[in-house]
Design a protein around this motif. Structure first.
Motif, PDB file in Angstrom:
ATOM      1  N   ASP A 122       4.893  -5.143   3.151  1.00  0.00           N
ATOM      2  CA  ASP A 122       3.797  -4.254   2.751  1.00  0.00           C
ATOM      3  C   ASP A 122       3.006  -3.862   3.992  1.00  0.00           C
ATOM      4  O   ASP A 122       2.367  -4.702   4.627  1.00  0.00           O
ATOM      5  N   LEU A 123       3.023  -2.591   4.360  1.00  0.00           N
ATOM      6  CA  LEU A 123       2.343  -2.139   5.569  1.00  0.00           C
ATOM      7  C   LEU A 123       0.830  -2.317   5.480  1.00  0.00           C
ATOM      8  O   LEU A 123       0.160  -2.447   6.509  1.00  0.00           O
ATOM      9  N   ALA A 124       0.282  -2.335   4.272  1.00  0.00           N
ATOM     10  CA  ALA A 124      -1.150  -2.599   4.118  1.00  0.00           C
ATOM     11  C   ALA A 124      -1.471  -4.025   4.574  1.00  0.00           C
ATOM     12  O   ALA A 124      -2.511  -4.272   5.201  1.00  0.00           O
ATOM     13  N   SER A 125      -0.571  -4.955   4.283  1.00  0.00           N
ATOM     14  CA  SER A 125      -0.748  -6.343   4.724  1.00  0.00           C
ATOM     15  C   SER A 125      -0.651  -6.437   6.239  1.00  0.00           C
ATOM     16  O   SER A 125      -1.382  -7.204   6.874  1.00  0.00           O
ATOM     17  N   VAL A 166       7.291  -2.204  -0.386  1.00  0.00           N
ATOM     18  CA  VAL A 166       6.204  -1.650  -1.198  1.00  0.00           C
ATOM     19  C   VAL A 166       6.076  -0.153  -0.969  1.00  0.00           C
ATOM     20  O   VAL A 166       5.831   0.631  -1.902  1.00  0.00           O
ATOM     21  N   GLN A 167       6.291   0.276   0.288  1.00  0.00           N
ATOM     22  CA  GLN A 167       6.162   1.700   0.616  1.00  0.00           C
ATOM     23  C   GLN A 167       7.461   2.478   0.401  1.00  0.00           C
ATOM     24  O   GLN A 167       7.516   3.672   0.709  1.00  0.00           O
ATOM     25  N   GLY A 168       8.494   1.832  -0.125  1.00  0.00           N
ATOM     26  CA  GLY A 168       9.717   2.536  -0.477  1.00  0.00           C
ATOM     27  C   GLY A 168      10.779   2.620   0.604  1.00  0.00           C
ATOM     28  O   GLY A 168      11.763   3.349   0.445  1.00  0.00           O
ATOM     29  N   CYS A 196      10.157   5.463  13.195  1.00  0.00           N
ATOM     30  CA  CYS A 196       9.412   4.317  12.653  1.00  0.00           C
ATOM     31  C   CYS A 196       7.922   4.617  12.601  1.00  0.00           C
ATOM     32  O   CYS A 196       7.243   4.273  11.624  1.00  0.00           O
ATOM     33  N   GLU A 197       7.416   5.259  13.651  1.00  0.00           N
ATOM     34  CA  GLU A 197       5.998   5.654  13.665  1.00  0.00           C
ATOM     35  C   GLU A 197       5.667   6.555  12.488  1.00  0.00           C
ATOM     36  O   GLU A 197       4.621   6.403  11.841  1.00  0.00           O
ATOM     37  N   LEU A 198       6.542   7.492  12.223  1.00  0.00           N
ATOM     38  CA  LEU A 198       6.315   8.445  11.140  1.00  0.00           C
ATOM     39  C   LEU A 198       6.238   7.736   9.792  1.00  0.00           C
ATOM     40  O   LEU A 198       5.422   8.093   8.933  1.00  0.00           O
ATOM     41  N   GLN A 199       7.080   6.709   9.600  1.00  0.00           N
ATOM     42  CA  GLN A 199       7.074   5.976   8.331  1.00  0.00           C
ATOM     43  C   GLN A 199       5.777   5.199   8.113  1.00  0.00           C
ATOM     44  O   GLN A 199       5.373   4.933   6.969  1.00  0.00           O
ATOM     45  N   ALA A 200       5.123   4.824   9.221  1.00  0.00           N
ATOM     46  CA  ALA A 200       3.934   3.988   9.116  1.00  0.00           C
ATOM     47  C   ALA A 200       2.636   4.729   9.456  1.00  0.00           C
ATOM     48  O   ALA A 200       1.586   4.098   9.583  1.00  0.00           O
ATOM     49  N   LYS A 201       2.724   6.050   9.571  1.00  0.00           N
ATOM     50  CA  LYS A 201       1.568   6.821  10.080  1.00  0.00           C
ATOM     51  C   LYS A 201       0.307   6.654   9.226  1.00  0.00           C
ATOM     52  O   LYS A 201      -0.819   6.720   9.755  1.00  0.00           O
ATOM     53  N   ASP A 202       0.458   6.402   7.945  1.00  0.00           N
ATOM     54  CA  ASP A 202      -0.716   6.278   7.083  1.00  0.00           C
ATOM     55  C   ASP A 202      -1.450   4.966   7.305  1.00  0.00           C
ATOM     56  O   ASP A 202      -2.557   4.773   6.764  1.00  0.00           O
ATOM     57  N   TYR A 203      -0.869   4.046   8.093  1.00  0.00           N
ATOM     58  CA  TYR A 203      -1.469   2.725   8.293  1.00  0.00           C
ATOM     59  C   TYR A 203      -1.871   2.485   9.748  1.00  0.00           C
ATOM     60  O   TYR A 203      -2.301   1.406  10.101  1.00  0.00           O
ATOM     61  N   MET A 204      -1.712   3.515  10.564  1.00  0.00           N
ATOM     62  CA  MET A 204      -2.071   3.390  11.978  1.00  0.00           C
ATOM     63  C   MET A 204      -3.587   3.393  12.151  1.00  0.00           C
ATOM     64  O   MET A 204      -4.287   4.103  11.445  1.00  0.00           O
TER      65      MET A 204
END
Length: 337
Positions: A94-97, A133-135, A329-337
Motif C-alpha cells: 500500500d503506497l499510502a503506508s 492496494v493501488q492495483g 515506477c515514478e509515474l505509478q507512485a506520483k500521487d504519493y510523492m
C-alpha cells in the motif's frame, strides 16, 4: 560464463566481511525494510544493533516487528556496544503506508546514513494475478514501485547524512536483486520490455524475476542520478537462503532446495552488511551488482550482456531502459510523492 556465474552465486566462498570487521557506527542511523524473525533483514538488524548505531526495523505487523526487536535486544550475550532499535510500520502493498512510514521516520530523524531496501515478495507469497492496494501487479508493486517511492521520500534525510559525513561513499542505498535477475530463462531480451510494463502476467516466477531486474535497474539509475551528490547506490543478490519466502512453496520443492542450495539467512545478512558498510564498496562502484556473500561483480562478467545493454544510458551505447523503468515506477507512485 553463465554456468560459472550461476555456480558461484549458488555456492559462494566464505564471507570475508562480517560483524567482526565493522567498527563502531555510533551516531549513524540505518533503516532496514523487513526485519521480522526468520528473515535476512532480522539477521542484518541483529548485526547492526551490535555496532552502536540507531537502527530502524520495519514490518507490516507491529507485533512481529516488536517481537523481532525484543529477540535482538534480549539476546545473550549482549553486544559490547549495543545500539538502539526502533520499529516503523511499513506495508509495501500500500503506497499510502509507504508515505506514512517515510513521514514517521522524518518525525524522528533528520538524517539517514544507509537504507537497506531488503523487504520483498517471493513468487509463492502471492496468488496468481494478485494486485496491490493501488492495483499494480503485486510483486512488481511491492519490490520496485513501493521501494522506489520510499527511497525518494527519504532523499532529504540521505542528503543530510551526506552533509554530515566526511567519508565519501558512506551514505548508501542498497537494493535487493536475486540470481533470477540474470539467470531466469523467462526474462525478456534486455531484461525488461518497457512497453509491456503494467501487464499482470499469470506467471509468478516470471513476475518475480522481472522485479529483481527492476531493482537492478533502479540501483543503477539512482547511482546515475544521485552519485554526484554523494549517495552511493548498489544492488545485491543476498544469496539463496531458507526464509519465510518458502513457507507456502510446494513441500517437495522446499525439501530439495534445502538439501541442495538453501543456506542460513545469516549468510545472506553478510551480503547486505558488505553492501552497506564495507570500505571495499567505493563511490566508483555505484550501480554495481554484489554477489553472495559480499563480492563485487563487474559488468563484463555478467552472463546476460543484453541486460547490461538495457541498463546503460543511451550516451554510453545502451538502451536507456533503467531510466525509462525509473520513470515508469515514478509515474505509478506520483500521487504519493
Amino acid at each position: 560464463m553463465a554456468f560459472r556465474d550461476m555456480y558461484t552465486q549458488f555456492y559462494p566462498p566464505k564471507p570475508k566481511f562480517t560483524e567482526r570487521h565493522v567498527p563502531s557506527q555510533k551516531g549513524r542511523v540505518f533503516l532496514v525494510t523487513g526485519g521480522t524473525i526468520g528473515g535476512v533483514g532480522f539477521e542484518l538488524c541483529k548485526m547492526l544493533f551490535g555496532t552502536g548505531a540507531t537502527v530502524y526495523l520495519t514490518s507490516r505487523s507491529k507485533n512481529r516487528g516488536e517481537e523481532a526487536i525484543k529477540a535482538i535486544t534480549e539476546s545473550s550475550p549482549a553486544p559490547a556496544t549495543p545500539g538502539i532499535l526502533k520499529f516503523i510500520q511499513l506495508d509495501l502493498n500500500d503506497l499510502a503506508s509507504v508515505k506514512e512510514a517515510a513521514a514517521e521516520f522524518a518525525r524522528q530523524e533528520s538524517k539517514l546514513d544507509v537504507l537497506w531496501n531488503n523487504a520483498g515478495t517471493a513468487p509463492f507469497q502471492v496468488q496468481p494475478s494478485e494486485t496491490t492496494v493501488q492495483g499494480h501487479e503485486a510483486i512488481m508493486g511491492r519490490n520496485c514501485i513501493a521501494a522506489l517511492l520510499l527511497t525518494q521520500l527519504l532523499l532529504p534525510q540521505l542528503r543530510a547524512a551526506v552533509a554530515a559525513q566526511m567519508t565519501p561513499g558512506s551514505v548508501r542505498v542498497i537494493w535487493t536483486a536475486s540470481i533470477a535477475a540474470d539467470h531466469d530463462s523467462g526474462l525478456d531480451p534486455n531484461g525488461i520490455d518497457i512497453d509491456q510494463l503494467g501487464t499482470v502476467h499469470p506467471s509468478r516466477t516470471r513476475n518475480y524475476a522481472l522485479s529483481k531486474v527492476g531493482n537492478w535497474f533502479l540501483a543503477r539509475e539512482m547511482a546515475r542520478r544521485y552519485g554526484s551528490e554523494g549517495i552511493l547506490s548498489v544492488v545485491q543478490n543476498p544469496g539463496n537462503t531458507s526464509t519465510h519466502g518458502y513457507d507456502t512453496a510446494p513441500p517437495v520443492l522446499v525439501f530439495f532446495m534445502k538439501a541442495l542450495i538453501l543456506q542460513k539467512p545469516k549468510l545472506a545478512g553478510y551480503t547486505e552488511l558488505f553492501a552497506g558498510l564495507s570500505p571495499d564498496v567505493k563511490p566508483e562502484h555505484g550501480g554495481m551488482y554484489i554477489m553472495p556473500w559480499g563480492r563485487i561483480r563487474r559488468d563484463e562478467d555478467c552472463p546476460r550482456q543484453d541486460i547490461i545493454r538495457g541498463i546503460k544510458p543511451e550516451e554510453q551505447g545502451g538502451l536507456g531502459n533503467a531510466r525509462r523503468f525509473w520513470e515508469w515506477c515514478e509515474l505509478q507512485a506520483k500521487d504519493y510523492m
